[in-house]
Design a protein around this motif. Structure first.
Motif, PDB file in Angstrom:
ATOM      1  N   LEU A 207       1.429  -1.044  -0.285  1.00  0.00           N
ATOM      2  CA  LEU A 207      -0.262  -0.053  -0.153  1.00  0.00           C
ATOM      3  C   LEU A 207       0.536   1.391  -0.243  1.00  0.00           C
ATOM      4  O   LEU A 207       0.629   2.156  -0.671  1.00  0.00           O
ATOM      5  N   GLU A 208       2.084   1.455   0.658  1.00  0.00           N
ATOM      6  CA  GLU A 208       2.301   2.248   0.725  1.00  0.00           C
ATOM      7  C   GLU A 208       3.475   3.025  -0.482  1.00  0.00           C
ATOM      8  O   GLU A 208       3.879   3.694  -1.219  1.00  0.00           O
ATOM      9  N   GLY A 209       4.083   1.397  -1.299  1.00  0.00           N
ATOM     10  CA  GLY A 209       4.276   1.588  -2.537  1.00  0.00           C
ATOM     11  C   GLY A 209       3.196   2.244  -3.615  1.00  0.00           C
ATOM     12  O   GLY A 209       4.187   2.576  -4.814  1.00  0.00           O
ATOM     13  N   GLY A 210       2.406   1.960  -3.530  1.00  0.00           N
ATOM     14  CA  GLY A 210       0.667   2.625  -4.440  1.00  0.00           C
ATOM     15  C   GLY A 210       0.613   4.652  -3.760  1.00  0.00           C
ATOM     16  O   GLY A 210       0.293   4.836  -4.152  1.00  0.00           O
ATOM     17  N   GLY A 211       1.474   4.571  -2.565  1.00  0.00           N
ATOM     18  CA  GLY A 211       1.674   6.252  -2.281  1.00  0.00           C
ATOM     19  C   GLY A 211       0.595   6.005  -1.119  1.00  0.00           C
ATOM     20  O   GLY A 211      -0.138   7.251  -0.841  1.00  0.00           O
ATOM     21  N   HIS A 212      -0.190   5.455  -0.388  1.00  0.00           N
ATOM     22  CA  HIS A 212      -1.015   5.515   0.484  1.00  0.00           C
ATOM     23  C   HIS A 212      -0.314   5.592   1.772  1.00  0.00           C
ATOM     24  O   HIS A 212       0.826   4.913   1.901  1.00  0.00           O
ATOM     25  N   ARG A 213      -0.847   6.085   2.882  1.00  0.00           N
ATOM     26  CA  ARG A 213      -0.697   6.261   4.054  1.00  0.00           C
ATOM     27  C   ARG A 213      -1.192   5.016   4.785  1.00  0.00           C
ATOM     28  O   ARG A 213      -2.208   4.519   5.170  1.00  0.00           O
ATOM     29  N   VAL A 214      -0.358   4.569   5.454  1.00  0.00           N
ATOM     30  CA  VAL A 214      -0.766   3.464   6.503  1.00  0.00           C
ATOM     31  C   VAL A 214      -0.237   3.618   7.773  1.00  0.00           C
ATOM     32  O   VAL A 214       0.470   4.176   8.241  1.00  0.00           O
ATOM     33  N   LEU A 215      -1.349   3.479   8.356  1.00  0.00           N
ATOM     34  CA  LEU A 215      -1.429   3.331  10.692  1.00  0.00           C
ATOM     35  C   LEU A 215      -1.791   1.673  11.206  1.00  0.00           C
ATOM     36  O   LEU A 215      -2.151   1.538  10.762  1.00  0.00           O
ATOM     37  N   PRO A 216      -0.116   1.732  11.825  1.00  0.00           N
ATOM     38  CA  PRO A 216       0.356   0.454  12.231  1.00  0.00           C
ATOM     39  C   PRO A 216      -0.740   0.536  13.683  1.00  0.00           C
ATOM     40  O   PRO A 216      -0.809   2.116  13.914  1.00  0.00           O
ATOM     41  N   LEU A 217      -1.605  -0.175  13.895  1.00  0.00           N
ATOM     42  CA  LEU A 217      -1.963  -0.749  15.305  1.00  0.00           C
ATOM     43  C   LEU A 217      -1.025  -1.123  15.919  1.00  0.00           C
ATOM     44  O   LEU A 217      -0.797  -1.995  16.452  1.00  0.00           O
ATOM     45  N   VAL A 218      -0.908  -0.997  17.471  1.00  0.00           N
ATOM     46  CA  VAL A 218       0.161  -0.963  18.462  1.00  0.00           C
ATOM     47  C   VAL A 218      -0.202  -1.528  19.617  1.00  0.00           C
ATOM     48  O   VAL A 218      -0.931  -0.308  19.691  1.00  0.00           O
ATOM     49  N   ARG A 219       0.011  -2.706  19.867  1.00  0.00           N
ATOM     50  CA  ARG A 219      -0.339  -2.413  22.084  1.00  0.00           C
ATOM     51  C   ARG A 219       0.533  -1.760  22.532  1.00  0.00           C
ATOM     52  O   ARG A 219       0.867  -2.151  24.393  1.00  0.00           O
ATOM     53  N   ARG A 220       1.946  -1.212  22.124  1.00  0.00           N
ATOM     54  CA  ARG A 220       2.441  -0.691  22.831  1.00  0.00           C
ATOM     55  C   ARG A 220       2.487   1.098  22.711  1.00  0.00           C
ATOM     56  O   ARG A 220       1.743   1.208  22.012  1.00  0.00           O
ATOM     57  N   ALA A 221       4.152   1.724  23.336  1.00  0.00           N
ATOM     58  CA  ALA A 221       3.946   3.336  23.129  1.00  0.00           C
ATOM     59  C   ALA A 221       4.317   3.438  21.966  1.00  0.00           C
ATOM     60  O   ALA A 221       5.269   2.310  21.608  1.00  0.00           O
ATOM     61  N   PRO A 222       3.613   3.709  21.113  1.00  0.00           N
ATOM     62  CA  PRO A 222       3.936   4.467  19.858  1.00  0.00           C
ATOM     63  C   PRO A 222       5.198   4.539  19.980  1.00  0.00           C
ATOM     64  O   PRO A 222       5.054   5.953  20.416  1.00  0.00           O
ATOM     65  N   ALA A 223       6.329   4.496  18.568  1.00  0.00           N
ATOM     66  CA  ALA A 223       7.169   4.761  18.209  1.00  0.00           C
ATOM     67  C   ALA A 223       7.477   5.718  17.130  1.00  0.00           C
ATOM     68  O   ALA A 223       8.277   6.053  17.037  1.00  0.00           O
ATOM     69  N   GLU A 227       1.827   5.287  14.550  1.00  0.00           N
ATOM     70  CA  GLU A 227       1.305   4.492  14.714  1.00  0.00           C
ATOM     71  C   GLU A 227       0.308   4.644  15.828  1.00  0.00           C
ATOM     72  O   GLU A 227       0.209   6.339  15.723  1.00  0.00           O
ATOM     73  N   VAL A 228      -0.711   3.721  15.767  1.00  0.00           N
ATOM     74  CA  VAL A 228      -1.994   4.053  16.796  1.00  0.00           C
ATOM     75  C   VAL A 228      -2.358   3.426  17.879  1.00  0.00           C
ATOM     76  O   VAL A 228      -1.309   2.413  17.450  1.00  0.00           O
ATOM     77  N   PHE A 229      -2.203   3.435  19.255  1.00  0.00           N
ATOM     78  CA  PHE A 229      -1.653   2.679  19.845  1.00  0.00           C
ATOM     79  C   PHE A 229      -3.407   2.085  20.249  1.00  0.00           C
ATOM     80  O   PHE A 229      -4.447   3.037  19.758  1.00  0.00           O
ATOM     81  N   TRP A 230      -3.754   0.695  20.689  1.00  0.00           N
ATOM     82  CA  TRP A 230      -4.862   0.102  20.959  1.00  0.00           C
ATOM     83  C   TRP A 230      -4.865  -0.749  21.681  1.00  0.00           C
ATOM     84  O   TRP A 230      -3.759  -1.163  21.925  1.00  0.00           O
ATOM     85  N   ASP A 231      -5.338  -1.422  22.785  1.00  0.00           N
ATOM     86  CA  ASP A 231      -5.481  -2.328  22.992  1.00  0.00           C
ATOM     87  C   ASP A 231      -6.930  -3.621  23.160  1.00  0.00           C
ATOM     88  O   ASP A 231      -8.059  -3.078  24.057  1.00  0.00           O
ATOM     89  N   PRO A 232      -7.642  -3.987  22.427  1.00  0.00           N
ATOM     90  CA  PRO A 232      -8.812  -5.046  22.403  1.00  0.00           C
ATOM     91  C   PRO A 232      -8.943  -5.533  23.753  1.00  0.00           C
ATOM     92  O   PRO A 232     -10.163  -5.910  23.850  1.00  0.00           O
ATOM     93  N   ALA A 233      -7.546  -5.858  24.499  1.00  0.00           N
ATOM     94  CA  ALA A 233      -8.437  -6.351  26.000  1.00  0.00           C
ATOM     95  C   ALA A 233      -9.086  -5.772  27.035  1.00  0.00           C
ATOM     96  O   ALA A 233      -9.421  -6.339  27.552  1.00  0.00           O
ATOM     97  N   THR A 234      -8.371  -4.548  27.043  1.00  0.00           N
ATOM     98  CA  THR A 234      -8.897  -4.028  27.680  1.00  0.00           C
ATOM     99  C   THR A 234      -9.988  -2.729  26.610  1.00  0.00           C
ATOM    100  O   THR A 234     -11.037  -1.968  27.012  1.00  0.00           O
ATOM    101  N   GLY A 235     -10.857  -3.091  25.278  1.00  0.00           N
ATOM    102  CA  GLY A 235     -11.458  -1.668  24.745  1.00  0.00           C
ATOM    103  C   GLY A 235     -11.010  -0.809  24.281  1.00  0.00           C
ATOM    104  O   GLY A 235     -11.808   0.330  24.010  1.00  0.00           O
ATOM    105  N   THR A 236      -9.990  -0.886  24.422  1.00  0.00           N
ATOM    106  CA  THR A 236      -9.136   0.745  24.060  1.00  0.00           C
ATOM    107  C   THR A 236      -8.792   1.313  23.036  1.00  0.00           C
ATOM    108  O   THR A 236      -7.855   0.124  22.160  1.00  0.00           O
ATOM    109  N   LEU A 237      -9.203   1.930  22.407  1.00  0.00           N
ATOM    110  CA  LEU A 237      -8.831   2.874  21.095  1.00  0.00           C
ATOM    111  C   LEU A 237      -9.051   4.248  20.799  1.00  0.00           C
ATOM    112  O   LEU A 237     -10.587   3.804  20.436  1.00  0.00           O
TER     113      LEU A 237
END
Length: 506
Positions: A207-223, A227-237
């Motif tokens: 997708l990025e090779g086509g010029g699109h922007r990707v937001l990875p969802l991560v379960r740690r502090a965004p680096a 990056e977007v933080f989420w936590d499915p176990a606690t329903g956090t997003l």
């Protein structure tokens, strides 16, 4: 000192080809999956001073000029124990739309200077890779002379650059027919859960090779900023973090290939339902606000059950076939049902029933390769019946290509995808030519130049997976149709199993 040269003709404008290399997805898309991994991606694309660090010797990611030598070196290094050799390269020259160069600053070769040049050619672009290199010290090649090591290295480089040429040509062709959201073909913003997994890494890169922007969802502090933080176990997003998104792709879920103990089964189910429910509800809220228009979620052909049909040549299963009644079928049914909030809110919702993904970097192929390389690989038979189970396989590149196709929806005007329309609902994510297990075994053996005639004893899979896991996974038989995916205009890169395997195996 030696020189390696490789030329690739691409039927695209020079500026377009060069721009592809400047995007962040290039490193992973040019990566042969058969050895190595990226420790640190290029710090500034292909600009002067940009650096990357690669570890060679383990399946993973190798890629652009920064790591082609690392990929070529891996087959020359003794494999027991499998070493991890660090390779650091830095870009040292850049002329926009015409040239860039990288050089090894730390690594096992004597030296390495890789120049990528681009020039206009009738109907497109001629890309030339020129590499000045010196083989490693002879101590790295027990029993070989430096001359024989250089020949072996050059042979490995040819294999690497053939792979790279195929990847680049196919990716550029894909982007030409998938320019983005109509009518203007603008770049999209896409959130992806599971973006660091085998499929997610390559989907993000495509997708990025086509010029699109990707937001990875991560379960740690965004680096990183995207990056977007989420936590499915606690329903956090926080929905605010996805306000800019046009689409959400859900790939999250714990590994299935384990013994089906009660705890493992609970983990498999929970890891899929909690994440899918959270993303579907968030997508629904944003769809109502006019933001997210597409929600694409993973599922599996396990939906149909381990043995949905009998007979030597059953009719291929289409998406309207009923669900099975075993554990994985129940998981897939619940997994798909969890996407309902997004669909009810009006988001175009696609449920990708994924088959047996073929990559030497992970999945079923990576698990059985040691058996075949040792000369003891062979077909599986269904215990009690002797049935030759059907294998509905798909290449990794077609897996991520189909996901991207589902995300981007309608394609370039006049293309087959534009005529087929955007995908919606359940979609079988399998190749167009499923094969019996005996054919799969013979094909893999032929590609690897290994025997593959003796059936694997049922005790082996049962020992690793338990009786239930072996029945649902190793001994499953599913002949699944790709007709809906093809009718939408998706063009498969690998229609034949042998082509798919030769692409990802050294």
């Amino acid at each position: 000192m030696a020189v390696f040269e490789h030329e690739t003709f691409l039927p695209h404008p020079r500026e377009e080809v060069f721009a592809w290399f400047e995007r962040p997805g290039a490193l992973h898309r040019l990566t042969p999956p058969f050895s190595g991994r990226v420790l640190s991606a290029p710090s500034d694309g292909i600009r002067v001073g940009s650096t990357a660090v690669i570890a060679i010797g383990a399946p993973g990611v190798l890629g652009t000029g920064l790591s082609a030598a690392a990929a070529a070196l891996a087959p020359l290094v003794p494999s027991t124990p499998r070493p991890q050799l660090a390779w650091t390269a830095r870009h040292t020259a850049y002329e926009k739309d015409r040239l860039f160069r990288d050089e090894m600053v730390r690594g096992p070769l004597g030296h390495w200077v890789h120049t990528h040049s681009f020039e206009d050619a009738p109907g497109g672009t001629l890309m030339r890779d020129t590499i000045d290199y010196g083989v490693p010290a002879e101590r790295l090649f027990p029993g070989s002379t430096a001359e024989s090591a250089a020949r072996l290295f050059a042979s490995s480089l040819r294999r690497i650059f053939d792979y790279r040429s195929d990847q680049l040509a196919a990716d550029l062709a894909f982007h030409a027919t998938h320019p983005g959201q109509p009518p203007a073909g603008r770049p999209l913003t896409i959130a992806i859960s599971g973006a660091s997994g085998m499929i997610g890494t390559q989907l993000r890169a495509l997708l990025e090779g086509g010029g699109h922007r990707v937001l990875p969802l991560v379960r740690r502090a965004p680096a990183a900023p995207d990056e977007v933080f989420w936590d499915p176990a606690t329903g956090t997003l926080d929905p605010e973090d996805l306000l800019a998104c046009d689409a959400v792709v859900n790939l999250a879920g714990s590994r299935i290939g384990r013994r089906f103990t009660p705890a493992v089964k609970e983990d498999i189910l929970r890891s899929r339902l909690s994440g899918t429910d959270l993303l579907a509800r968030t997508a629904a809220r944003l769809a109502g606000d006019g933001s997210v228009r597409t929600f694409v979620s993973a599922s599996g052909i396990g939906y149909y059950g381990a043995h949905p049909h009998r007979g030597p040549a059953p009719e291929p299963l289409r998406e309207d076939a009923p669900a099975g009644n075993d554990f994985l079928a129940a998981v897939c049914s619940a997994w798909e049902a969890a996407t309902a909030p997004a669909a009810r809110a009006g988001a175009r919702t696609v449920r990708m029933r994924t088959g047996l993904v073929q990559s030497s970097a992970g999945g079923i192929l990576a698990q059985i390769l040691p058996l075949y390389t040792a000369g003891v690989g062979g077909p599986l038979r269904v215990p009690g019946t002797g049935e030759d189970p059907w294998q509905s396989w798909i290449s990794l590149d077609d897996t991520v290509g189909a996901y991207a196709h589902a995300v981007l929806g309608s394609s370039a005007e006049g293309s087959p995808a534009a005529e087929g329309g955007a995908l919606e609902g359940p979609v079988n994510l399998v190749g167009p030519e499923p094969v019996p297990g005996s054919v799969y075994a013979r094909t893999l053996g032929r590609v690897l130049h290994r025997p593959a005639a003796v059936p694997v004893p049922a005790a082996g899979p049962r020992l690793l997976l338990g009786h239930e896991g072996a029945a649902d996974l190793a001994f499953s038989s599913q002949r699944v149709s790709s007709s809906k995916l093809e009718a939408s205009g998706y063009a498969f890169r690998h229609r034949r199993l042998e082509d798919a395997l030769r692409h990802v195996l050294p």
